[in-house]
Design a protein around this motif. Structure first.
Motif, PDB file in Angstrom:
ATOM      1  N   LEU A 163      46.478 103.247 -12.225  1.00  0.00           N
ATOM      2  CA  LEU A 163      47.259 102.145 -11.669  1.00  0.00           C
ATOM      3  C   LEU A 163      48.118 101.490 -12.747  1.00  0.00           C
ATOM      4  CD1 LEU A 163      44.627 100.356  -9.403  1.00  0.00           C
ATOM      5  CD2 LEU A 163      46.128 102.285  -8.832  1.00  0.00           C
ATOM      6  N   ARG A 164      49.242 100.937 -12.324  1.00  0.00           N
ATOM      7  CA  ARG A 164      50.129 100.178 -13.208  1.00  0.00           C
ATOM      8  C   ARG A 164      50.451  98.846 -12.535  1.00  0.00           C
ATOM      9  NH1 ARG A 164      53.916 103.066 -12.475  1.00  0.00           N
ATOM     10  NH2 ARG A 164      55.320 101.787 -11.220  1.00  0.00           N
ATOM     11  N   LEU A 165      50.200  97.757 -13.221  1.00  0.00           N
ATOM     12  CA  LEU A 165      50.493  96.438 -12.670  1.00  0.00           C
ATOM     13  C   LEU A 165      52.001  96.196 -12.721  1.00  0.00           C
ATOM     14  CD1 LEU A 165      49.574  93.666 -11.611  1.00  0.00           C
ATOM     15  CD2 LEU A 165      49.303  92.952 -14.006  1.00  0.00           C
ATOM     16  N   GLY A 166      52.617  96.065 -11.542  1.00  0.00           N
ATOM     17  CA  GLY A 166      54.066  95.914 -11.488  1.00  0.00           C
ATOM     18  C   GLY A 166      54.544  94.481 -11.378  1.00  0.00           C
ATOM     19  N   GLY A 167      53.780  93.637 -10.669  1.00  0.00           N
ATOM     20  CA  GLY A 167      54.197  92.258 -10.471  1.00  0.00           C
ATOM     21  C   GLY A 167      53.662  91.710  -9.167  1.00  0.00           C
ATOM     22  N   LEU A 168      54.502  90.930  -8.470  1.00  0.00           N
ATOM     23  CA  LEU A 168      54.071  90.206  -7.283  1.00  0.00           C
ATOM     24  C   LEU A 168      54.992  90.457  -6.097  1.00  0.00           C
ATOM     25  CD1 LEU A 168      53.406  86.687  -8.875  1.00  0.00           C
ATOM     26  CD2 LEU A 168      51.757  88.546  -8.553  1.00  0.00           C
ATOM     27  N   MET A 169      54.437  90.273  -4.905  1.00  0.00           N
ATOM     28  CA  MET A 169      55.196  90.339  -3.664  1.00  0.00           C
ATOM     29  C   MET A 169      54.754  89.197  -2.768  1.00  0.00           C
ATOM     30  SD  MET A 169      54.842  91.257  -0.165  1.00  0.00           S
ATOM     31  CE  MET A 169      54.064  92.772   0.402  1.00  0.00           C
ATOM     32  N   THR A 170      55.673  88.693  -1.949  1.00  0.00           N
ATOM     33  CA  THR A 170      55.280  87.749  -0.904  1.00  0.00           C
ATOM     34  C   THR A 170      56.181  87.913   0.302  1.00  0.00           C
ATOM     35  OG1 THR A 170      54.476  85.490  -0.558  1.00  0.00           O
ATOM     36  CG2 THR A 170      56.720  85.697  -1.384  1.00  0.00           C
ATOM     37  N   VAL A 171      55.700  87.380   1.408  1.00  0.00           N
ATOM     38  CA  VAL A 171      56.463  87.246   2.653  1.00  0.00           C
ATOM     39  C   VAL A 171      56.543  85.752   2.931  1.00  0.00           C
ATOM     40  CG1 VAL A 171      56.556  87.793   5.108  1.00  0.00           C
ATOM     41  CG2 VAL A 171      55.552  89.434   3.502  1.00  0.00           C
ATOM     42  N   ALA A 172      57.714  85.235   3.255  1.00  0.00           N
ATOM     43  CA  ALA A 172      57.835  83.815   3.557  1.00  0.00           C
ATOM     44  C   ALA A 172      56.851  83.450   4.667  1.00  0.00           C
ATOM     45  CB  ALA A 172      59.266  83.489   3.973  1.00  0.00           C
ATOM     46  N   PRO A 173      55.959  82.496   4.430  1.00  0.00           N
ATOM     47  CA  PRO A 173      54.888  82.214   5.398  1.00  0.00           C
ATOM     48  C   PRO A 173      55.395  81.516   6.653  1.00  0.00           C
ATOM     49  CG  PRO A 173      54.771  80.683   3.555  1.00  0.00           C
ATOM     50  CD  PRO A 173      55.817  81.692   3.204  1.00  0.00           C
ATOM     51  N   LEU A 174      54.682  81.771   7.749  1.00  0.00           N
ATOM     52  CA  LEU A 174      55.015  81.159   9.035  1.00  0.00           C
ATOM     53  C   LEU A 174      54.241  79.870   9.260  1.00  0.00           C
ATOM     54  CD1 LEU A 174      54.985  84.387  11.245  1.00  0.00           C
ATOM     55  CD2 LEU A 174      56.969  83.237  10.239  1.00  0.00           C
ATOM     56  N   THR A 175      53.195  79.638   8.452  1.00  0.00           N
ATOM     57  CA  THR A 175      52.374  78.444   8.590  1.00  0.00           C
ATOM     58  C   THR A 175      52.147  77.830   7.219  1.00  0.00           C
ATOM     59  OG1 THR A 175      50.315  79.721   8.371  1.00  0.00           O
ATOM     60  CG2 THR A 175      51.162  79.398  10.601  1.00  0.00           C
TER      61      THR A 175
END
Length: 239
Positions: A163-175
């Motif tokens: 594995l290689r740590l690439g960074g972060l991801m998110t989805v704009a939350p609905l709540t």
């Protein structure tokens, strides 16, 4: 050029213009932002057309659809991203084609991906999915780990063979606090990314923003935007 290819080309041009305009407004170079086209529910023939049009990053969110599609397009110079919620029993299949898994949100999944990547002799990039609507120690409505869990997950990924740590991801939350406020949500992701990079400098990917909010993501520092509908059109209804 076929009618479908013409449609995709026009849509891609529109999205490229939006990204370029957002970069200019933020004082960023266009090449700082990578477009990932989310091809879920669309056929391998569309992926081939996108590749002909210069797309190099595509994403899928369901292994049962992604695995055969990736196999059918294995001759193309593409980077495949997996962006959906992922069960550990699908880790072996996903590791077979995904170059990057953007939805890593728990230690058990890290362990499963590491085992399968090591067994396959592959290195898989991992992004930690951050759920900005999650209670501390919990998971978000769309998957993802709470911000407080990022450090432990990052250390675990970094230590995982294959594995290689690439960074972060998110989805704009609905709540929650950031519901309806994508720019504030993406600013918060950037803060978490800054803290992560102080410990893991190479983990510099920030994947945020989709068709409706890519401008806010670029303004907040996103390095990758995930765009589906604006390129491929309104998705067919499932079920």
């Amino acid at each position: 050029m076929t009618e479908r290819k013409e449609q995709l080309a026009a849509n891609l041009t529109g999205v490229e213009d939006r990204i370029a305009t957002a970069c200019a407004a933020a004082g960023r170079d266009r090449d700082e932002v990578t477009l990932i086209v989310v091809t879920k529910t669309y056929p391998a023939s569309d992926v081939r057309l996108l590749a002909e049009l210069g797309v190099r990053h595509v994403a899928e969110n369901r292994d049962q659809d992604a695995a055969p599609k990736a196999a059918a397009c294995s001759d193309l110079p593409l980077t495949w991203h997996f962006v959906g919620q992922l069960q550990t029993n699908k880790a072996r299949s996903v590791v077979g084609y995904a170059d990057v898994v953007q939805s890593v949100d728990r230690v058990k999944l890290v362990d499963a991906l590491s085992r399968q990547a090591a067994a396959a002799g592959r290195e898989v990039g991992c992004l930690i999915q951050v759920a900005l609507d999650a209670e501390e120690g919990g998971r978000g409505a769309r998957g993802g780990a709470s911000p407080g869990a990022v450090r432990e997950l990052a250390d675990h990924i970094e230590a995982g063979p294959g594995l290689r740590l690439g960074g972060l991801m998110t989805v704009a939350p609905l709540t929650g606090t950031y519901a309806g406020q994508p720019r504030q949500a993406f600013d918060r992701l950037w803060e978490i990314s800054t803290a992560l990079r102080s410990r893991h400098p190479a983990a510099n990917m920030v994947s945020a923003g989709m068709s409706g909010d890519l401008e806010e993501a670029v303004a907040a520092g996103a390095t990758h935007v995930r765009v589906g509908t604006a390129v491929l059109g309104v998705r067919p209804r499932l079920g």
